[in-house]
Design a protein around this motif. Structure first.
Motif, PDB file in Angstrom:
ATOM      1  N   MET A 125       7.380  -5.327   1.828  1.00 21.73           N
ATOM      2  CA  MET A 125       6.915  -6.252   0.621  1.00 21.73           C
ATOM      3  C   MET A 125       8.019  -7.131   0.433  1.00 21.73           C
ATOM      4  SD  MET A 125       5.347  -5.014  -2.784  1.00 21.73           S
ATOM      5  CE  MET A 125       6.787  -4.871  -3.906  1.00 21.73           C
ATOM      6  N   GLY A 126       9.183  -6.840   0.510  1.00 29.38           N
ATOM      7  CA  GLY A 126      10.255  -7.848   0.141  1.00 29.38           C
ATOM      8  C   GLY A 126      10.174  -8.845   1.185  1.00 29.38           C
ATOM      9  N   ASP A 127      10.108  -8.662   2.441  1.00 32.89           N
ATOM     10  CA  ASP A 127      10.274  -9.521   3.435  1.00 32.89           C
ATOM     11  C   ASP A 127       8.923 -10.610   2.978  1.00 32.89           C
ATOM     12  OD1 ASP A 127      12.350  -8.665   4.471  1.00 32.89           O
ATOM     13  OD2 ASP A 127      11.326  -7.555   5.806  1.00 32.89           O
ATOM     14  N   CYS A 131       0.780  -1.226  -0.218  1.00 26.84           N
ATOM     15  CA  CYS A 131       0.059   0.056   0.020  1.00 26.84           C
ATOM     16  C   CYS A 131       0.883   1.322   0.047  1.00 26.84           C
ATOM     17  CB  CYS A 131      -1.090  -0.084   1.233  1.00 26.84           C
ATOM     18  SG  CYS A 131      -2.393  -1.194   1.321  1.00 26.84           S
ATOM     19  N   ILE A 132       1.906   1.304   0.666  1.00 29.05           N
ATOM     20  CA  ILE A 132       2.902   2.334   0.889  1.00 29.05           C
ATOM     21  C   ILE A 132       3.501   2.589  -0.438  1.00 29.05           C
ATOM     22  CG2 ILE A 132       5.039   3.288   1.608  1.00 29.05           C
ATOM     23  CD1 ILE A 132       4.555   1.723   4.370  1.00 29.05           C
ATOM     24  N   THR A 174       9.303   5.428   2.044  1.00 30.02           N
ATOM     25  CA  THR A 174       9.219   4.576   0.990  1.00 30.02           C
ATOM     26  C   THR A 174      10.266   3.161   0.935  1.00 30.02           C
ATOM     27  OG1 THR A 174       9.245   6.745  -0.383  1.00 30.02           O
ATOM     28  CG2 THR A 174       9.978   4.812  -1.669  1.00 30.02           C
ATOM     29  N   VAL A 175      11.439   3.455   1.587  1.00 28.44           N
ATOM     30  CA  VAL A 175      12.278   2.348   1.863  1.00 28.44           C
ATOM     31  C   VAL A 175      11.686   1.362   2.616  1.00 28.44           C
ATOM     32  CG1 VAL A 175      14.417   1.655   2.990  1.00 28.44           C
ATOM     33  CG2 VAL A 175      14.643   3.706   1.480  1.00 28.44           C
ATOM     34  N   LEU A 176      10.783   1.688   3.721  1.00 28.83           N
ATOM     35  CA  LEU A 176      10.199   0.766   4.742  1.00 28.83           C
ATOM     36  C   LEU A 176       8.993  -0.014   3.776  1.00 28.83           C
ATOM     37  CD1 LEU A 176       9.618  -0.241   7.574  1.00 28.83           C
ATOM     38  CD2 LEU A 176       7.696   1.659   7.572  1.00 28.83           C
ATOM     39  N   PHE A 229       2.996   5.974  -2.968  1.00 28.56           N
ATOM     40  CA  PHE A 229       4.148   6.869  -3.688  1.00 28.56           C
ATOM     41  C   PHE A 229       4.129   6.645  -5.332  1.00 28.56           C
ATOM     42  CE2 PHE A 229       5.729   7.133   0.623  1.00 28.56           C
ATOM     43  CZ  PHE A 229       6.294   8.203   0.742  1.00 28.56           C
ATOM     44  N   VAL A 230       3.800   5.623  -5.849  1.00 28.74           N
ATOM     45  CA  VAL A 230       3.812   5.295  -7.099  1.00 28.74           C
ATOM     46  C   VAL A 230       2.667   6.213  -7.755  1.00 28.74           C
ATOM     47  CG1 VAL A 230       3.180   3.954  -9.278  1.00 28.74           C
ATOM     48  CG2 VAL A 230       4.729   3.157  -7.379  1.00 28.74           C
TER      49      VAL A 230
END
Length: 297
Positions: free
Chosen positions: A283-285, A40-41, A276-278, A45-46
Motif C-alpha cells: 500500500m505504501g508503494d 485488502c490485507i 501484515t508487513v507485506l 488484519f484490522v
C-alpha cells in the motif's frame, strides 16, 4: 419538431462529478492492483483485530497442558503451543498488539518529527542547527540497538517498546519534513503571503503543513511496517509485550526451541508478521506512485 441541444450551463443539464486532488488520487490508487491487494490485507488484519473476541474460539490465556504442542486439527486450527493454548486465538489477539504498536508509534513519530522538521526548515539558523544535530545523534545509532537501550533503561513492557520505537523513528520524519519545508519556502506564493502581511504561524498552518502532507502519508504507511518488525524484534528479545500477552514476536521467541518438534508454533506467527508487513509495504508503494509527482508519467 427539432430537438433543442442542451447547453452545458442549462439548469436541466446533468451535474458533472466533482473532482479534486484526493478524489483523483483515490481513482489512481484503485487502478493499482498490488496497492489494492495491500489495502485488502491491511483491512483483513484490522477487522480480525477489532472482532477478536467474536472470532477467537478460545481465550488466549486458557492453558490445557494435556493438549500441549498438538498439531493443527478441527479443534485447534493452528495447533497449540507448549502450554496448550490455542494458537489461532493467540494469533488473532496478537494482531491487536502489533497493529496498535505500529499505528501509535508511527503517529507519535510523525507528530514530533513533523513539528521539529517544520521548525528547523522554516526558521533556520540556530534552530535548524540544534534540531539537525539532534537528528544526527539519533541516526548515529542503529535503530534497533537504540530501541533496545531505551527499553532496557525504562523497563521491558509493551508501552515502553512503543515509546522506544516512536523515538528512534522521529529523525526519519523530521528530516523528510525539513527538506520539504526548505523547498516550499522558496515558492512564490510563500513570498506573496509574506508580502500581504501573513504571520509566520498562519503561513505554517495555511501553506506549509498542507503541502507537506504527501511525503508524510507515504512514509508513515511504510513506517508502520517497519514499526511492526521492530516491535516483533523487541518482543523476540523479551523487551516488548510480557506474558501472557500474545505478541507475535514473543510467540516466535517462546517457540524457537520447538521448531523441529512443533513447527506450526513458529510458522503461523511468522506468516502473520510477513503478511501484515507485506500489506503495508504494497500500500505504501502504491501511495508513493499516486501522490509523488515524480512517479507520475
Amino acid at each position: 419538431m427539432a430537438q433543442v441541444a442542451m447547453q452545458p450551463n442549462s439548469p436541466n443539464a446533468p451535474a458533472e462529478k466533482t473532482s479534486g486532488p484526493w478524489r483523483d488520487a483515490w481513482k489512481a490508487f484503485r487502478k493499482n492492483k498490488t496497492a489494492m491487494l495491500g489495502l485488502c490485507i491491511i483491512v483483513f488484519f484490522v477487522l480480525i483485530a477489532l472482532l477478536a473476541p467474536l472470532i477467537a474460539p478460545y481465550s488466549f490465556k486458557e492453558q490445557e497442558l494435556v493438549n500441549r504442542l498438538k498439531p493443527p486439527s478441527g479443534a485447534h486450527w493452528f495447533g497449540t503451543d507448549d502450554l496448550g493454548r490455542d494458537m489461532f486465538s493467540r494469533i488473532i489477539y496478537g494482531a491487536r498488539i502489533s497493529l496498535w504498536v505500529g499505528f501509535f508509534s508511527v503517529i507519535g513519530s510523525i507528530i514530533i518529527g513533523t513539528l521539529l522538521g517544520v521548525l528547523a526548515g522554516f526558521y533556520g539558523k540556530w534552530v535548524d542547527m540544534l534540531i539537525s544535530r539532534l537528528f544526527d545523534i539519533l541516526l548515529a545509532f542503529p535503530s534497533i540497538l537504540l530501541a533496545i537501550a531505551i527499553v532496557a533503561i525504562l523497563g521491558p513492557s509493551l508501552r515502553n517498546a512503543l515509546l522506544a520505537i516512536a523515538i528512534v523513528n522521529i529523525p526519519t520524519y523530521g528530516r523528510l519534513v525539513r527538506a520539504k519545508v526548505l523547498s516550499l519556502k522558496q515558492e512564490e506564493y510563500i513570498t506573496a503571503a509574506r508580502a500581504i502581511g501573513m504571520t509566520n504561524t498562519r503561513i505554517l498552518f495555511t501553506h506549509i503543513l498542507p503541502n507537506s502532507l504527501t511525503p508524510i502519508i507515504v512514509q508513515g504507511t511504510l513506517g508502520i511496517a517497519t514499526a511492526i518488525i521492530e516491535a516483533a524484534a523487541l518482543g523476540f528479545l523479551g523487551l516488548g509485550a510480557q506474558p501472557p500477552d500474545p505478541e507475535w514476536g514473543k510467540m516466535l521467541s517462546d517457540s524457537r526451541q520447538f521448531i523441529q518438534k512443533a513447527p506450526w508454533t513458529v510458522i503461523f506467527p511468522g506468516l502473520s508478521i510477513m503478511l501484515t508487513v507485506l500489506g503495508f509495504n504494497l500500500m505504501g508503494d502504491g501511495l508513493r506512485d499516486v501522490l509523488d509527482p515524480r512517479m507520475k508519467r
